[in-house]
Design a protein around this motif. Structure first.
Motif, short mmCIF file in Angstrom:
data_model
loop_
_atom_site.label_atom_id
_atom_site.label_comp_id
_atom_site.label_asym_id
_atom_site.label_seq_id
_atom_site.Cartn_x
_atom_site.Cartn_y
_atom_site.Cartn_z
N PRO A 194 0.80 -1.13 0.07
CA PRO A 194 -0.02 0.01 -0.13
C PRO A 194 0.89 1.29 0.00
O PRO A 194 0.33 2.45 0.07
CB PRO A 194 -0.67 -0.08 1.39
CG PRO A 194 0.04 -0.83 2.23
CD PRO A 194 1.11 -1.95 1.46
N LEU A 195 2.20 0.97 0.10
CA LEU A 195 3.07 2.19 0.26
C LEU A 195 3.61 2.76 -1.01
O LEU A 195 3.90 1.74 -1.80
CB LEU A 195 4.25 2.17 1.37
CG LEU A 195 3.60 1.87 2.52
CD1 LEU A 195 4.82 1.64 3.54
CD2 LEU A 195 3.08 3.29 3.22
N PRO A 196 3.90 4.13 -1.44
CA PRO A 196 4.62 4.22 -2.69
C PRO A 196 6.04 3.81 -2.72
O PRO A 196 6.57 3.73 -1.69
CB PRO A 196 4.63 5.79 -2.63
CG PRO A 196 3.60 6.43 -1.61
CD PRO A 196 3.39 5.14 -0.66
N MET A 237 8.34 -6.28 5.84
CA MET A 237 7.57 -5.18 6.42
C MET A 237 6.26 -5.15 5.47
O MET A 237 5.08 -4.93 6.36
CB MET A 237 8.24 -3.86 6.04
CG MET A 237 7.86 -2.38 6.38
SD MET A 237 9.10 -1.38 5.99
CE MET A 237 7.83 -0.02 5.54
N ILE A 238 5.93 -5.32 4.42
CA ILE A 238 4.94 -5.36 3.56
C ILE A 238 4.23 -6.69 3.55
O ILE A 238 3.08 -6.82 2.87
CB ILE A 238 5.16 -4.91 2.14
CG1 ILE A 238 6.13 -5.73 1.26
CG2 ILE A 238 5.70 -3.31 2.21
CD1 ILE A 238 6.21 -5.37 -0.30
N PHE A 254 1.16 -0.68 10.80
CA PHE A 254 0.16 0.44 10.74
C PHE A 254 0.97 1.48 9.79
O PHE A 254 1.88 1.87 10.27
CB PHE A 254 0.04 1.15 12.14
CG PHE A 254 -1.03 2.16 12.24
CD1 PHE A 254 -2.30 1.95 12.44
CD2 PHE A 254 -0.51 3.30 12.13
CE1 PHE A 254 -3.29 3.04 12.51
CE2 PHE A 254 -1.56 4.35 12.08
CZ PHE A 254 -2.78 4.29 12.34
N PHE A 255 0.56 1.71 8.72
CA PHE A 255 0.88 2.54 7.69
C PHE A 255 0.07 3.65 7.39
O PHE A 255 -1.17 3.58 7.27
CB PHE A 255 1.27 1.51 6.41
CG PHE A 255 2.35 0.41 6.42
CD1 PHE A 255 3.16 0.41 7.24
CD2 PHE A 255 2.28 -0.35 5.36
CE1 PHE A 255 4.19 -0.67 7.47
CE2 PHE A 255 3.37 -1.35 5.35
CZ PHE A 255 4.05 -1.33 6.30
N VAL A 309 -3.31 3.50 5.39
CA VAL A 309 -3.49 2.94 4.02
C VAL A 309 -3.07 1.21 4.37
O VAL A 309 -3.23 0.32 3.38
CB VAL A 309 -2.28 3.17 3.01
CG1 VAL A 309 -2.86 4.60 2.34
CG2 VAL A 309 -0.96 3.34 3.35
N GLY A 310 -2.43 0.91 5.46
CA GLY A 310 -2.34 -0.58 6.04
C GLY A 310 -2.46 -0.86 7.45
O GLY A 310 -1.70 -0.04 8.10
N VAL A 311 -3.39 -1.58 8.01
CA VAL A 311 -3.43 -1.89 9.36
C VAL A 311 -3.52 -3.57 9.27
O VAL A 311 -4.27 -4.05 8.78
CB VAL A 311 -4.54 -1.16 9.91
CG1 VAL A 311 -4.85 -1.81 11.44
CG2 VAL A 311 -4.56 0.09 9.93
#
Lengths: 92, 315
Positions: free
Chosen positions: B5-7, B24-25, B32-33, B40-42
């Motif tokens: 979910p991260l750039p 991490m992903i 918790f992102f 965007v991420g939990v």
């Protein structure tokens, strides 16, 4: 934040909390200790934490001694109260 | 939740500061992102509650490890912004309840910052016999345009251990102002480590780490490591105050300064308010070791590369 210009006596948040407790009414050391509870509740979650922190008797005694010496509180009999000349800064 | 979910830029900077991005992903990794001010991420696991609410300029969040739970996998937090300008304000509460344990790896990344402000105002409590290990690594890009203000208030219950390691040693700093206060109760243990490298005249680092030993036999260590080069400015204040019998603390500041206009200041402050407590300190600010510099330059490094290598070694 200017880290070089902090009032060292009230830099300790616990001493500030003691001042707040005593600014409402005069209290004995035991009463202060009973009122002095650190807890933290969630913003959003409904979870009820068990974690509660109390101040130790000796640390409280040391803080009260320091506040007395600095003239920020005074003792009337067995009770302590804020010395009205001194004011608690909003942010320390 | 999507798997990634991260750039891309945020993930690359996480890799740059040494995090294992693949782990991490992973979907099963507790996390918790944030991407700017959007959650965007939990991913929660048993015993770990992660709740957030988006605000106009940031996010409010709960991070809770419930009583007696030991979270076996590290929990990843990511506060990233790829925009050049803006404000991100994070207001979290960390509750590590009685007997709970957790390791948190936090990554703050602002790779394109030109005029970007990040504020964190965290409140933390550890109950009795809890362990909270928190490591935060930052990357602020290369343009010196980040203004970062992390503020932590921590209360550590009887018999608990709190460790916080902060590092900003890659890229530029911009303005970094860290303010940490920790209150340690009976037989608790505190370790605060901060590492920062200001390498241009745009880089200003201000750190205040204060440990208040409020319980019998509480122990505290504040360890500060920093370097200023090419006009960078670093000031680090490590405070330890002991207010209970047999509390012991130590403040250790070490800084390197290199280049015209660079300044480094170290201020260790020790206070003892109980006749049976003891606090010690050491501080040094000095230049880069000339012999090490000469050796590295003789092996083909430029002066700046050699300085960077020596500083990274200290950090």
């Amino acid at each position: 934040m200017n880290i070089e210009k902090k009032d060292w006596v009230l830099e300790n948040r616990y001493r500030k909390l003691i001042m707040e407790i005593l600014s409402k009414e005069a209290k004995t050391k035991k009463e202060i200790q009973e009122e002095f509870k650190i807890t933290l509740f969630p913003y959003i979650s409904k979870y009820k934490p068990k974690a509660t922190i109390s101040i130790s008797s000796q640390a409280l005694k040391n803080h009260l001694g320091l506040l007395l010496r600095e003239g920020m509180i005074k003792k009337e009999g067995k009770k302590y109260i804020v010395n009205e000349v001194k004011k608690i800064p909003d942010e320390c | 939740m999507s798997k990634n979910p991260l750039p891309y830029e945020i993930l690359e900077s996480a890799r740059l500061v040494g995090f294992d991005v693949e782990t991490m992903i992973k979907e099963e990794t507790p996390k918790f992102f944030l991407n700017y001010n959007r959650i965007v991420g939990v991913k929660e696991v048993e015993g770990l509650i992660l709740a957030g609410r988006e605000l106009e300029n940031g996010v409010m969040a709960d991070f809770i490890v419930t009583s007696g739970k030991k979270i076996k996998t590290p929990v990843h937090l990511c506060f990233g912004v790829v925009e050049e300008e803006g404000t991100q304000e994070i207001v979290p509460r960390f509750i590590i309840d009685d007997g709970a344990q957790v390791l948190v790896l936090a990554h703050c990344s602002f790779p394109k910052a030109r005029n970007l402000t990040h504020r964190m105002q965290a409140e933390i409590i550890l109950g009795k016999n809890a362990i909270f290990l928190y490591e935060e690594r930052h990357y602020h890009g290369e343009m010196g345009g980040a203004k970062v203000f992390p503020k932590f208030r921590v209360d550590v219950g009887d018999g608990s251990f709190f460790q916080s390691i902060f590092s900003l040693t890659k890229g530029s700093v911009g303005l970094l102002s860290i303010d940490v206060e920790v209150y340690a109760h009976t037989a608790s243990r505190i370790e605060i480590v901060n590492k920062a490298y200001g390498r241009s005249s745009q880089d200003k680092v201000q750190i205040r780490d204060a440990v208040f030993l409020e319980g019998e036999n509480a122990r505290g260590l504040v360890k500060l490591r920093a370097a200023a080069s090419q006009g960078g400015d670093v000031i680090m204040m490590g405070i330890t105050e002991a207010n209970a019998p047999y509390a012991t603390g130590h403040v250790d500041c070490k800084e390197i300064v290199k280049g015209e206009g660079s300044t480094a200041r170290a201020i260790p402050i020790v206070r003892v308010g109980d006749e049976n407590a003891r606090v010690t300190h050491e501080a040094s600010v000095g230049k880069v070791n000339q012999k090490q510099l000469d050796t590295l330059m003789a092996r083909g490094l430029t002066e700046q590369e050699a300085v960077d290598m020596i500083v990274q070694g200290m950090l």
